[in-house]
Write a protein that holds these residues in place. Sequence first.
Motif, PDB file in Angstrom:
ATOM      1  N   GLU A 138       3.697  -9.321   2.891  1.00  0.00           N
ATOM      2  CA  GLU A 138       3.746 -10.431   1.933  1.00  0.00           C
ATOM      3  C   GLU A 138       2.939 -10.144   0.666  1.00  0.00           C
ATOM      4  OE1 GLU A 138       2.043 -13.531   4.271  1.00  0.00           O
ATOM      5  OE2 GLU A 138       3.520 -13.250   5.863  1.00  0.00           O
ATOM      6  N   ARG A 139       2.128  -9.104   0.703  1.00  0.00           N
ATOM      7  CA  ARG A 139       1.241  -8.840  -0.431  1.00  0.00           C
ATOM      8  C   ARG A 139       1.696  -7.609  -1.205  1.00  0.00           C
ATOM      9  NH1 ARG A 139      -3.338  -7.200   1.049  1.00  0.00           N
ATOM     10  NH2 ARG A 139      -2.862  -6.793   3.207  1.00  0.00           N
ATOM     11  N   ARG A 140       1.436  -7.629  -2.493  1.00  0.00           N
ATOM     12  CA  ARG A 140       1.759  -6.498  -3.371  1.00  0.00           C
ATOM     13  C   ARG A 140       0.551  -5.582  -3.496  1.00  0.00           C
ATOM     14  NH1 ARG A 140       5.915  -4.527  -4.165  1.00  0.00           N
ATOM     15  NH2 ARG A 140       5.281  -3.724  -6.158  1.00  0.00           N
ATOM     16  N   PRO A 141       0.808  -4.296  -3.642  1.00  0.00           N
ATOM     17  CA  PRO A 141      -0.300  -3.374  -3.893  1.00  0.00           C
ATOM     18  C   PRO A 141      -0.963  -3.657  -5.241  1.00  0.00           C
ATOM     19  CG  PRO A 141       1.710  -2.198  -3.297  1.00  0.00           C
ATOM     20  CD  PRO A 141       2.085  -3.626  -3.520  1.00  0.00           C
ATOM     21  N   SER A 142      -2.169  -3.175  -5.375  1.00  0.00           N
ATOM     22  CA  SER A 142      -2.888  -3.286  -6.638  1.00  0.00           C
ATOM     23  C   SER A 142      -2.043  -2.682  -7.759  1.00  0.00           C
ATOM     24  CB  SER A 142      -4.216  -2.532  -6.525  1.00  0.00           C
ATOM     25  OG  SER A 142      -4.782  -2.313  -7.786  1.00  0.00           O
ATOM     26  N   PRO A 143      -2.111  -3.250  -8.954  1.00  0.00           N
ATOM     27  CA  PRO A 143      -1.332  -2.703 -10.074  1.00  0.00           C
ATOM     28  C   PRO A 143      -1.688  -1.253 -10.415  1.00  0.00           C
ATOM     29  CG  PRO A 143      -2.293  -4.836 -10.649  1.00  0.00           C
ATOM     30  CD  PRO A 143      -2.834  -4.463  -9.313  1.00  0.00           C
TER      31      PRO A 143
END
Length: 180
Positions: free
Chosen positions: A14-19
Motif C-alpha cells: 500500500e505504500r510507495r517507495p521514497s522519491p
Amino acid sequence: MVNDVLKLVLSGAERRPSPVMSRRLDALFRALQRPTDDRDPEDIQAMIWALWCEHHDPDATRALSRAIDAMVAGRLVVAEGVLDRTVLRWPDFAEAWNRRATLYYMQERDQESLEDIRTALELEPRHFGAICGFGQICMRRGDRTAALAAFETALRLNPYLANVRQMVEALAEDLPRTVN
C-alpha cells in the motif's frame, strides 16, 4: 518494535517507495513477477540490489561500498563507524540502513537491527532483504508466526528466493492452521 515493523511489512504493497529510490526499480520488480526467456530472475535480482546500493550522491555509494567491504572482511567496528556516518549524512539511503541492520543482526543486537529495518522499509517498502532480516529476527525470538508472515511477504515481492521458500514450507508445516 516487532509489531511496528510487522505492520510495515504487511502494509508494504500500500505504500510507495521514497522519491529518491530509482524509478528503474519499478520496472525491475514488475519483471521479477514475470521473467521471460531473455530476462533471468537472477539478473533481475542483481540489478535490484545494484540499484539499492547506489545513491544519487556518489560519496554515499562509495561509503556504502567501504562498509560492505569492511563487513565482508570481518571488520565490523570499522563497518559500523562507516554506516553510522552514512545514515547520518544520507538518511534517505535505504540500503545503508539495511546494511547497518544486518551488521546489528550479526552482533545479536536485535533491537537496533529492528529500528534500522523499520527505517529501511519506510524508505523502500519492497526491500525483500530487509523483510527477510526481520523474519530472521522473529525466528531468533521464537515468533514463528511473524517470521512466516515476513517470509511470505518477501516471496510475493521476489518469488525466486529459494532459501526463503524452504523456510516458508518448513514454518507452514509446523504452525497450526485455523479456519475462520
